[in-house]
Write a protein that holds these residues in place. Structure first.
Motif: not given
Lengths: 111, 112
Positions: A25-53
């Protein structure tokens, strides 16, 4: 720094769609929204990101609310390999591109 | 492409010992980061770098130092290890304007 709120855990049946919500709710106009996932015993993995669309890639879709105060990661057909912790994170291009991770949503996929 | 490589993968230290964790990336990324992850918790940012020769503090910088003498390498140092620094450490790198982070596979550090 703007933060995100996610449910601690969710369950889904295998081969069904999964909608993972995130509030920012406090997102600013310059913030991108990113999603990552982390499988057990692994580093996070990039999934997707977006700005407005809304965004689609081979892994998932990202639906962003019109006011940008919330977003939803959509896995179209959950598989057992999708069982992981999913993090919704805001990336501010004006502050050195730091990511602040919360505790994410632990997704359980039921066979 | 190797992506982001962290060495070592595992290490056990005695309280008071020092060590350096190495992170190397081959993607020519400007930004590099060190995170720690404690059991059942999300990742917390320790230090980060926005380019060669630069470093900055994150959320939990105390007890750690970093250096970025070369663009491809980001070193995390523990001068005097404490049991509270037992954790899994992740390095990540990022391009400035494009996609998200690429993470390494982590270093599991135990301080006894």
């Amino acid at each position: 720094d703007a933060k995100t709120t996610q449910p601690n855990s969710m369950e889904s049946n295998e081969e069904e769609p999964v909608h993972l919500p995130c509030n920012h709710s406090t997102i600013s106009g310059t913030d991108y929204i990113h999603w990552y996932r982390q499988l057990p015993s692994q580093g996070p993995e990039y999934v997707i990101h977006g700005l407005t669309s809304n965004v689609n890639n081979r892994m998932a879709s990202l639906a962003i609310a019109e006011d940008r105060k919330s977003s939803t990661l959509i896995l179209h057909r959950a598989t057992l390999r999708d069982a992981a912790v999913y993090y919704c994170i805001l990336r501010d291009r004006n502050t050195g591109n730091q990511f602040y991770f919360g505790t994410g949503t632990s997704l359980t996929v039921i066979p | 492409n190797a992506g982001v490589t962290q060495t070592p993968k595992f290490r056990v230290l005695k309280t008071g010992q020092s060590m350096t964790l190495l992170c190397a990336q081959d993607m020519n990324h400007e930004y590099m980061y060190w995170y720690r992850q404690d059991p059942g918790m999300g990742l917390r940012l320790i230090h980060y770098s926005v380019g060669e020769g630069t470093t900055a503090k994150g959320e939990v910088p105390d007890g750690y130092n970093v250096s970025r003498l070369k663009k491809q390498n980001f070193l995390l140092g523990l001068e005097s290890a404490a049991p509270s620094q037992t954790s899994v450490y992740f390095c990540a790198s990022s391009d400035q304007d494009r996609d998200g982070y690429t993470f390494g596979s982590g270093t599991r550090l135990t301080v006894v």
